[in-house]
Design an enzyme around this catalytic site. Structure first.
Site, PDB file in Angstrom:
ATOM      1  N   CYS A   1       6.937   7.456   2.302  1.00 19.36           N
ATOM      2  CA  CYS A   1       7.446   8.704   1.770  1.00 19.36           C
ATOM      3  C   CYS A   1       7.856   9.655   2.892  1.00 19.36           C
ATOM      4  O   CYS A   1       7.785   9.307   4.072  1.00 19.36           O
ATOM      5  CB  CYS A   1       6.405   9.353   0.886  1.00 19.36           C
ATOM      6  SG  CYS A   1       4.860   9.631   1.723  1.00 19.36           S
TER       7      CYS A   1
ATOM      8  N   CYS B   1      -2.938   8.762   3.622  1.00 14.64           N
ATOM      9  CA  CYS B   1      -2.128   7.579   3.351  1.00 14.64           C
ATOM     10  C   CYS B   1      -0.928   7.457   4.269  1.00 14.64           C
ATOM     11  O   CYS B   1      -0.477   6.367   4.554  1.00 14.64           O
ATOM     12  CB  CYS B   1      -1.676   7.563   1.895  1.00 14.64           C
ATOM     13  SG  CYS B   1      -0.698   8.989   1.430  1.00 14.64           S
TER      14      CYS B   1
ATOM     15  N   CYS C   1       0.824  -1.210   0.000  1.00 17.24           N
ATOM     16  CA  CYS C   1       0.000   0.000   0.000  1.00 17.24           C
ATOM     17  C   CYS C   1       0.856   1.258   0.000  1.00 17.24           C
ATOM     18  O   CYS C   1       0.334   2.364  -0.024  1.00 17.24           O
ATOM     19  CB  CYS C   1      -0.921   0.020   1.211  1.00 17.24           C
ATOM     20  SG  CYS C   1      -2.145  -1.273   1.148  1.00 17.24           S
TER      21      CYS C   1
ATOM     22  N   ASP D   1       2.939   2.343   2.423  1.00 15.13           N
ATOM     23  CA  ASP D   1       3.422   2.763   3.740  1.00 15.13           C
ATOM     24  C   ASP D   1       3.281   1.621   4.737  1.00 15.13           C
ATOM     25  O   ASP D   1       2.266   0.941   4.771  1.00 15.13           O
ATOM     26  CB  ASP D   1       2.595   3.936   4.279  1.00 15.13           C
ATOM     27  CG  ASP D   1       2.761   5.179   3.437  1.00 15.13           C
ATOM     28  OD1 ASP D   1       3.762   5.877   3.630  1.00 15.13           O
ATOM     29  OD2 ASP D   1       1.911   5.407   2.562  1.00 15.13           O
TER      30      ASP D   1
END
Lengths: 239, 412
Positions: free
Chosen positions: A104, A151, A66, A68
């Site tokens: 990220c 997210c 997904c 993360d």
């Protein structure tokens, strides 16, 4: 809870978030606070530290598929810490924390920020720590670009899992919180749990899911995430 | 923690995103940005000068494409050319059929217009690609139907550099037309990525429509062309004046047109030499990455093979996420791009990386380096000096260890 409030006050000077992609790109993608946490992450589990770090709770949230995933290790002190002025009797404080995050910039920064919130000023009481919401973490970071919020701020969920693990480890089964599901589509109230269950019952694409959940039309904006989750749960259970 | 260097170099490895403008190109454009501002439709001398500049530019471009000047339509760029090709053909010929063939790895400038047509009732066949990102010509032939009006297949892919067998596909389409005594299907290719490196002979490629633009070949941005074979009818998507035979109305962007023509001429003239140079650098980059960083994987065809653009290196760094890598690299002045979902508005990573069979967790950790004029061996040495440390740092922070234990999965 007091600690969280203090931290919020500390951050009143925060600059507006900057998303280089929507605002001319003259500056960094994230706020200075995010950048600071991203390049100087606090309390992460270093290589080899797994063997020496003492913890009594460990939790995981997300998955690399997904985009993360994070793991949080906590060490909860069962006794009251007399050095902490705000401690009341019987409170269990988080003495130390470690984490690892795949994701990220905002995912890494948000876990780092959460880890700070958990242990500063002698550590939060576990019940207070469980009240931390993604919004609190975002506020501490001086906010995040909108599309990053849903997210990448998974830290509270990973922490909840770690707290549950601690409750189980210490025989306090009554305190285990059944993981709340994440609402994917607000209007239709579709949660990740709905999708997981549907996949277990054989759903493998969006159309089948619509049939299963008896929905005519899914909100366009929710479709990518729903499809992603269908794929994720299919891989998880059937690959 | 990693120290961010005080002396930051600026290293551009994102030529597939866009290129800087060549000095020679800028110089040729300059008079048209200054004194030669006339509207080409005007009858006085200032207008005739710019009209002539357009005519000359068309001649230059046409000769490089082995086409005729009247086959060249100037547009505002690659996206408009693709839209004009796709909507133009389907609007003009929808009575002949509503079936389109394309691939799963097209650029959004092609896939999104086709998606729109799907909503309007067109049937779309998406050809799959192999793990190197190349379509199977036999499958394409099988997919052609009597009601297929358009086949749109990119020349070279922007993310992994894979080159499609356009000439072979073109020949097969001709065969189909001959056998069935029909003009259909028409064949379009987007050649924005390949224009700087490959021969674009429309006769050899047997394409009816071809897109290319200025911003990827060291020319100006905001200018593109659509090559349209003589006798192929399209409908315009914009309406206005008589420019470009009414297929693309609007006062011509003369400086950009002149710039595009010169830029195209320059890259084509130097393509052989530049191809060899960039291929050598690409090979060196991948070799050094492979040598210095564990758990990496090259995406797309082998570097140096005829199936790959010479300037494209696309690598997966396992266990870490692409955007985080980019942010670190940016601090070192290194610019490249990623196929991670974090750079898109959805949760989905690059559709191209998924199409070549990469699992989601791999696709999230990809970096694309696209080399160009300004790069030299020392740039790659600079990357190799810093990238391994960055990867190591992010891996230390990551809970993921792919291939060692599959903790994310709870298989029964």
């Amino acid at each position: 809870m007091q600690n969280i409030k203090n931290n919020m006050q500390k951050n009143t000077k925060i600059k507006k978030p900057i998303d280089g992609r929507t605002q001319g790109g003259e500056s960094w993608l994230y706020s200075e606070e995010v950048k600071e946490h991203f390049f100087n992450p606090r309390n992460f589990m270093r290589h080899g530290e797994e063997e020496t770090f003492k913890f009594n709770g460990m939790g995981r949230a997300g998955s690399p598929a997904c985009g993360d995933e994070m793991v949080i290790w906590i060490q909860v002190d069962k006794k009251t810490d007399p050095s902490s002025a705000k401690a009341t009797e019987g409170e269990e404080r988080i003495k130390d924390v470690r984490w690892r995050t795949f994701g990220c910039g905002s995912a890494i920064a948000s876990t780092s920020a959460l880890s700070e919130m958990l242990i500063e000023d002698g550590g939060l009481a576990i019940d207070d720590a469980l009240k931390i919401k993604p919004q609190d973490i975002i506020e501490r970071l001086g906010s995040l670009p909108d599309r990053k919020v849903h997210c990448s701020v998974l830290g509270d969920k990973a922490f909840q899992a770690a707290a549950n693990d601690y409750f189980r480890n210490t025989g306090q089964h009554d305190r285990v919180i059944i993981a709340g599901s994440k609402v994917i589509d607000k209007e239709l109230k579709i949660t990740d749990k709905n999708i997981e269950e549907a996949v277990l019952e054989g759903v493998s694409n969006l159309e089948e899911l619509q049939k299963k959940l008896k929905i005519e039309k899914i909100n366009k904006d929710s479709i990518p995430e729903i499809e992603e989750l269908i794929k994720f749960y299919n891989e998880k259970y059937f690959d | 923690m990693l120290k961010i260097p005080k002396k930051k170099k600026e290293i551009y490895f994102d030529h597939a995103a866009t290129t800087y403008i060549d000095k020679k190109v800028l110089k040729i454009m300059e008079p048209y940005l200054k004194e030669e501002y006339g509207n080409p439709s005007s009858l006085y001398n200032k207008g005739r000068v710019t009209k002539r500049a357009i005519t000359d530019s068309k001649k230059t471009i046409a000769s490089l494409l082995h086409a005729l000047p009247e086959n060249i339509i100037f547009t505002s760029g690659g996206t408009e050319s693709d839209n004009l090709a796709i909507f133009g053909i389907t609007k003009a010929h929808q009575n002949s059929g509503k079936h389109i063939i394309t691939t799963t790895i097209e650029h959004h400038a092609v896939s999104e217009p086709i998606e729109q047509l799907k909503k309007q009732g067109f049937e779309i066949t998406y050809l799959k690609v192999n793990k190197e990102g190349i379509v199977n010509v036999k499958e394409l032939v099988k997919a052609i139907r009597p009601d297929t009006v358009l086949i749109s297949i990119m020349h070279a892919n922007n993310e992994i550099g894979s080159i499609q067998p356009i000439e072979e596909i073109g020949r097969e389409i001709l065969k189909f037309r001959k056998k069935n005594q029909t003009n259909f299907p028409y064949f379009h290719t987007d050649a924005c990525q390949s224009a700087g490196y490959l021969d674009l002979d429309v006769e050899k490629m047997h394409v009816d429509l071809l897109t290319l633009n200025g911003g990827k070949i060291y020319g100006p941005k905001g200018i593109g062309i659509l090559y349209l074979r003589r006798g192929v009818k399209i409908e315009p998507i914009m309406f206005g004046g008589d420019q470009e035979k009414k297929l693309r109305p609007g006062t011509e962007n003369v400086p950009a047109i002149v710039g595009l023509a010169h830029a195209f001429e320059l890259v084509q003239k130097n393509s052989e030499k530049e191809k060899i140079r960039l291929e050598r650098l690409s090979k060196y980059l991948w070799k050094e990455v492979e040598k210095n960083i564990p758990k990496v994987q090259l995406n797309g065809p082998e570097i140096g093979s005829k199936d790959r653009l010479p300037n494209n290196v696309n690598i997966v760094f396992l266990d870490i996420e692409g955007e985080a890598l980019i942010l670190y690299l940016d601090e070192y002045g290194i610019m490249c791009s990623t196929g991670s979902a974090c750079t898109s508005s959805s949760l989905k990573p690059s559709h191209v990386l998924l199409a070549i069979g990469l699992p989601y967790e791999y696709a999230h950790g990809s970096l694309r380096f696209s080399l160009g004029h300004c790069n030299s061996k020392s740039d790659i040495d600079y990357i190799i000096k810093h990238l391994p440390k960055i990867v190591e740092q992010l891996r230390e922070m990551s809970p993921v260890n792919l291939g060692v234990k599959k903790h994310a999965k709870y298989k029964k």
